[in-house]
Design a protein around this motif. Structure first.
Motif, PDB file in Angstrom:
ATOM      1  N   ARG A   6       0.830  -1.207   0.000  1.00  0.00           N
ATOM      2  CA  ARG A   6       0.000   0.000   0.000  1.00  0.00           C
ATOM      3  C   ARG A   6       0.861   1.253   0.000  1.00  0.00           C
ATOM      4  N   GLU A   7       1.903   1.254   0.829  1.00  0.00           N
ATOM      5  CA  GLU A   7       2.791   2.416   0.871  1.00  0.00           C
ATOM      6  C   GLU A   7       3.446   2.647  -0.485  1.00  0.00           C
ATOM      7  N   ALA A   8       3.876   1.567  -1.139  1.00  0.00           N
ATOM      8  CA  ALA A   8       4.497   1.691  -2.451  1.00  0.00           C
ATOM      9  C   ALA A   8       3.494   2.217  -3.480  1.00  0.00           C
ATOM     10  N   ALA A   9       2.255   1.751  -3.406  1.00  0.00           N
ATOM     11  CA  ALA A   9       1.232   2.223  -4.343  1.00  0.00           C
ATOM     12  C   ALA A   9       0.962   3.713  -4.132  1.00  0.00           C
ATOM     13  N   MET A  13       1.582   6.819  -6.786  1.00  0.00           N
ATOM     14  CA  MET A  13       0.545   7.784  -7.159  1.00  0.00           C
ATOM     15  C   MET A  13       1.007   9.218  -6.897  1.00  0.00           C
ATOM     16  N   LEU A  14       1.751   9.427  -5.824  1.00  0.00           N
ATOM     17  CA  LEU A  14       2.203  10.779  -5.496  1.00  0.00           C
ATOM     18  C   LEU A  14       3.341  11.240  -6.397  1.00  0.00           C
ATOM     19  N   GLU A  15       4.112  10.314  -6.950  1.00  0.00           N
ATOM     20  CA  GLU A  15       5.228  10.679  -7.822  1.00  0.00           C
ATOM     21  C   GLU A  15       4.762  11.056  -9.221  1.00  0.00           C
TER      22      GLU A  15
END
Length: 82
Positions: A6-9, A13-15
């Motif tokens: 989840r953190e990676a997803a 999305m933020l990048e």
């Protein structure tokens, strides 16, 4: 999906670059928000007016009908000819 996935997803999305917002979206949102606020204010004022009118109607009815006064007794005949 576990915590690291989840953190990676979220990081992915933020990048990314944010999507392009249509040019008239802000003006439309402000216009609709103003309209909704005016409607809510009008509805609130209407409800207060109805509440006050109901309270005044109750006070007028209570002052005319005087429901707290005990009605005269009609079970015994009037005493006449003493």
């Amino acid at each position: 999906m576990n915590q690291p996935e989840r953190e990676a997803a979220v990081r992915r999305m933020l990048e990314r670059t944010p999507p392009v917002v249509p040019p008239g979206l802000y003006a439309e949102a402000v216009r609709r928000g103003g309209r909704m606020q005016r409607r809510r204010t009008a509805a609130r004022r209407l409800l207060w007016c109805v509440l006050i009118a109901a309270a005044v109607a109750f006070v007028v009815w209570a002052s005319l009908a005087r429901p707290w006064v005990e009605p005269p007794s009609e079970t015994t005949p009037p005493l006449t000819g003493w």
